[in-house]
Every structure is written in C-alpha cells, then in structure tokens.
Design an enzyme around this catalytic site. Structure first.
Site, PDB file in Angstrom:
ATOM      1  N   LYS B 197       0.727  -0.896  -0.242  1.00  0.00           N
ATOM      2  CA  LYS B 197      -0.089  -0.256  -0.382  1.00  0.00           C
ATOM      3  C   LYS B 197       0.955   1.327  -0.164  1.00  0.00           C
ATOM      4  O   LYS B 197       0.376   2.164  -0.667  1.00  0.00           O
ATOM      5  CB  LYS B 197      -0.876   0.066   1.133  1.00  0.00           C
ATOM      6  CG  LYS B 197      -0.209   0.180   2.343  1.00  0.00           C
ATOM      7  CD  LYS B 197      -0.261   0.889   3.279  1.00  0.00           C
ATOM      8  CE  LYS B 197       0.581   1.884   4.420  1.00  0.00           C
ATOM      9  NZ  LYS B 197      -0.209   2.504   5.741  1.00  0.00           N
ATOM     10  N   ASN B 262       4.583   8.937   2.483  1.00  0.00           N
ATOM     11  CA  ASN B 262       3.766   7.875   1.294  1.00  0.00           C
ATOM     12  C   ASN B 262       3.539   8.916   0.425  1.00  0.00           C
ATOM     13  O   ASN B 262       4.036   9.199  -1.227  1.00  0.00           O
ATOM     14  CB  ASN B 262       4.028   6.565   1.231  1.00  0.00           C
ATOM     15  CG  ASN B 262       5.272   5.541   1.943  1.00  0.00           C
ATOM     16  OD1 ASN B 262       5.897   5.743   1.390  1.00  0.00           O
ATOM     17  ND2 ASN B 262       4.499   5.602   2.860  1.00  0.00           N
TER      18      ASN B 262
END
Lengths: 341, 341
Positions: B197, B262
């Site tokens: 993810k 991220n």
C-alpha cells in the site's frame, strides 16, 4: 447504425450531469449520440448554449451533440440506448417510450439503484418492461464522477453484459483517450456494487459530519464492501467484481468526493439535520435513500446480514440519531475478520 | 506477566508516531507497556513532558507510560514485544537486542515494508534473527493513522498470527473502546497488504500532484489492490485478506490522508520535484521507496505482473517523468477486467 461509417448510433436518455457527461464520452469515442432531456426548455438551452448550464455548467459540449425533449427523436435509429434517470423513475419512463425503442437496440443502464417494492436491479426492470434478452441488456459502472470525466480526467470503468460480444461492442463504442472501459460479464455484481455504494456513502458522510477522520471512513468502506460482497454472493454475482472498478473503485471515488449527493446528504445528517426536512429541501434525488430500503429488502429475502444498510435505513428514517448509529456499529461483539464456516 | 493482575506486559520498540500511539492503545486496553526510544534525550523528553513532542505533539500520553532508551530495560519481563522501526533497520536492531528479548515473548511487527536485498517480510526477518516459531510471530495492520488513533477516534484493525490462541491473546491485549482488533491467521497477506500500500500511495500522490481527482485515485487504488492480491496469491496468502482491513482498509486510509508520508512524497514528485533531491531533504523515512524495489524483486521471482510497483520504481529512480508514468499506465491494451485463464 450510420450508413456512411458503419458506426453504432447512441441515444442517451436523461440530461443530468452523468447522462450529459456520458454523451460527451460517446462522441469523443467516435459514436454519434443524441441526448434526451425531460424538459423542453432544458433541451433547448443545451442546444443554444453548447453546455448544460444546470448540471454540468463548466464544460463545453461537443458541437455534434444534439439535445431533444422528444423521446421518439432521440431513440430513432439508435443501436445503443443508455439510460440515466433517477432509478425510481425508470419503469414509468420506459413504459412511455416502449414503442419508440428500435427493436434489437441494446438497453444500457447508467443508473445506480434498486427499485423499491420490487427490489429489482435496473436491468431487471428493463427486461421486464421491454422483454429484452440478456444479450440486449448492459450496465456501465465504475469510479466515474461526472464532472471529472467531463473535464477529460483519465478514468477507468466497467461495461457489463452477460453476452461477451455485446460487451465488446459497448467497450468499442465508449473507449476514448480519457475513458478506459473494461468488459465484465457479471452484470449482477456490477449493478449491486453501484447501488449499495450509495448507501455506504451515506454512512461515510454521517461519520464525517460528526468529525471522524480517515481511519473511520476506511473502516466503514471496508466493512461496507464486505457486506455488499455477501449480498452479491447470495444473488449469484462473482465476488471478484466487488474488488474491482464497479465495486471498490466506485465506492472509493464516491466516498471521497464532495460531489457525491449521497455522501453530502449523510454529512448533513451527521451534523444534526433532521432527515425529513433535509430531503424536502433538496432539488436532486439522493439515490441511496430509497435504495437503502430496497437493498435491505433484498438482504432479508436472501438471509444476508447487512448491518450498514440496516443502520442507514434507521438513520434516514429518523429512528436512530447519528451518534447511536456509530456506537451501535462499533460495539458489536469482538470477532475474527472472517468468521469460519 | 504481572504477578498482581495476571495481565501480559508489553514493550513497544520505537517511539515514532505509530509506536507511541500504539503504546497508548495498549495502556488504554489495560496492558502495561514500556516505550523504547532510540535516543536518550527523546526518552527523557517523553517522560518529562508526558507527550511525544517530536512525532505526536498534540496528544497527552497516559501517566503510566514510561519511556527509556535502554532496550534491556524496555524488554525486561515483556510477554509481547511490538516493534515499530523503519523496516530497513529491523534486522540491525533486533540483532543488538537478541539477548534481552525474554525467551517465549511474542514478537509483533507494527512495520509496513519489505527488506531490500532479501525481499523478506518483517516477520520473516524476526524469525531468521531470533529463531522464533510461527506461534511467537505476529503483525498488526489496518487503517490506523497514528494521529487519529492517538485522538481516540474509533478504528478497526487486524491482529495477525498463524496461531489462533496467540492471535486471541494479541486481540485481548490491545482491544479498547476506540480500537477494535479483528483476528486473522493470514500473516503473509496482512504484511504484504501493508507493504504494497505504501507503493500505491506514492502513485496516488503523483496523480494528485499532477492535479488529477477522485476518479483517477479510485482507479489506481483498485488496480493497485488487484496487483497486490495477485502477488499475495503467488506467495500463499488468502486473497480475502486484501479485501479486508489490512488490505483495502489500510490502503484507503493511507491514500486519503495528508498524514501519509508516502502519499505526500508522491505528490511532490507529481509537482515536478526531483526524487533524489526530495529524498535527501526529508528527515523521516518514506517506506515505499525502498519497499517498491523489494516488492518488484518479489514480483519478478514469482512471475507476477505488477505494473504499478514497476512504474513507481521507475518514477522514484528518476527514470520516468510523472506524466509519462500515468500515460504509460493508461495506454496499456484494452482488456476484460479479469482476464480469463
């Protein structure tokens, strides 16, 4: 089919934001399309201004797009009839148009709802009213917010038809550089995914209106998709559809978007608005409200446990306060993520 | 185990935002916990101020929480050792602590990454370094943004352990009124879901940095989860895990959140920042960067097609411009949503 080019011709029935954006998608894919609007003055305004000032004001429509309020004119010579009406209005309108739908034309749902009373999917209503076989019934469903597609932002979608060849025709008729359709033969799963996501979006809105953040939203989406999948399995859908664009994809896009009427409606409930007053004040349809009752009906008939749909029905009817809805959902007994058996 | 209450004792190794928030979760679940910080002055500041001013400044920590920079002190008497370090540092630290980890203690990963070079999941690294068997290895993974959990917003998660009884102990040790853990015996799937993810979040960030909206994000998430599931299947995970909290749930929460490093890193790339300069300027680790290479390595070894991971590796290395990344992903050949076969 047009004699000159051999291309399919399309009618798009319904000139709301998604019907209008989809007519543009078709024309940009090289498929001639006529747009039908319910009101004469709306059709005239679209033709005059070259845009849909009411529902999609920011977008210039292709000059080839013609709008009309005459269903016979829109449907004349159509090979593909896309329908984008509020779900609960489909049956009535289709019954009116029945003599004007060319025999052999494919009927494709752009709608996301379940009919109350009958608990039928949109393609089931189309089949019942017109007698069309499975090879003439389709649905388009995916993460497709109308305003972003009209702005030509890249998006993927699913064109669903039990018949593979018909699905490929739908794909070819709608694929363009910003719109990427994948075929899927599981029309049951695609339609259920689209309908149930509007219910989940209402609960996500409620949680946001109460001030909860991204963890809570992600948990609701995940558990909501799990109950959608359980319903789908009971009704013969392929569970993989719910992990795809017409399930998960559409659900995420809707639950993230301030453009979603269902999410926004839930947000107002979460802030303490009375559901009945709120519904009375809106001039657009909140699909998830009627559909939540129809889906709960389906769930009960099939013996599937759908706690989110059930709690949304109770919130929308005013029976449960938003805080009670969340507390009741969070306090269910501790368990494995997937119960054995 | 504490003599007075029979409760398990916990050590949380790593005092970043998630380690600190998780120590609070444990204490609020009635499980005594000690927090280990890498730097002496950081541990002292936490004890002095009763909060983690560096990584979780907005939250008052429970008075029972003691921080220390001495691993032996933190680990003494611990039944449960939760580890929350940057993934690529796990092996080195664990090798240093090995003599202080109580024999029989369970090692539980709070990390989301794959080790570069070995392509090992975190629990595999723990097993290799300590020799612990499957019944002593666990992972916690789900839609768990540290700042929201520390604020006691309701969230669900997965506690994963191959051994059912050990999983139930983890569940009991961490369940509290705002944190709802579900057990899952598929630790492989849970760890892969968390690791991949972070890669998908980078691509979502890139798309957002370029100005794309909710449809594009939903499409990336959906196709990203599909490739994660393919990898998981090849490595023996249960595909249902990826549709659950540790797969989909975590992915949605991360991709929606401005708190995700991220996603934010990707957003900067999408706005045209040079990846090498950007990485050099950050003082926190972006897990998806190293992990994208490790996952691509795993994908190649197992013969799984992972176009998103591959494109992220190329974007992060500076080999592909953001616009090329999106164009290349969108222009793959037209196909069914799930190829037959």
């Amino acid at each position: 089919m047009t004699a000159e080019t051999g291309r399919l011709r399309a009618a798009v029935m319904g000139a709301g934001s998604w019907g209008t954006a989809f007519a543009k998608v078709l024309i940009d894919a090289g498929t001639p399309a006529t747009l039908w609007a319910r009101r004469e003055e709306h059709a005239a305004a679209i033709n005059r201004a070259g845009c849909n000032a009411t529902y999609l004001s920011e977008v210039k429509l292709p000059p080839e797009l013609h709008a009309t309020a005459d269903p016979a004119e829109a449907l004349a010579g159509a090979d593909l009839v896309f329908i984008a009406l509020p779900s609960q209005m489909l049956r009535t309108h289709l019954q009116r148009w029945i003599d004007d739908v060319p025999s052999g034309a494919m009927l494709v749902s752009l709608m996301k709802g379940i009919e109350t009373g009958t608990a039928m999917r949109m393609s089931e209503v189309m089949a019942e009213v017109t007698g069309a076989g499975a090879e003439r019934l389709g649905a388009v469903s995916g993460p497709n917010l109308a305003h972003e597609i009209a702005a030509e932002q890249p998006a993927a979608t699913v064109v669903a038809c039990t018949d593979e060849a018909a699905g490929l025709r739908l794909q070819a008729a709608s694929a363009n550089p910003y719109f990427r359709p994948y075929t899927n033969q599981d029309i049951v799963g695609c339609e259920l995914g689209g309908a149930v996501k509007n219910i989940i979006a209402i609960l996500v809105g409620i949680a946001e209106g109460m001030g909860f953040g991204d963890n809570t939203r992600a948990s609701i989406i995940t558990r909501g998709l799990a109950e959608t999948t359980r319903l789908g399995l009971a009704l013969g859908a392929d569970p993989a559809t719910f992990a795809g664009l017409a399930g998960l994809g559409d659900l995420i896009a809707t639950c993230a978007s301030p453009q979603s009427r269902n999410r926004t409606f839930g947000e107002q409930l979460g802030r303490g608005r009375n559901p009945h007053e709120l519904l009375a004040s809106l001039d657009q349809v909140v699909e998830g409200v009627a559909t939540s009752r129809a889906v709960l009906d389906l769930a009960r008939r099939t013996g599937v446990d759908m706690p989110i749909a059930e709690h949304v029905v109770r919130a929308v009817s005013g029976e449960l306060e938003p805080a009670e809805v969340l507390r009741s959902l969070m306090s269910r007994s501790r368990k494995p993520e997937r119960p054995a058996g």
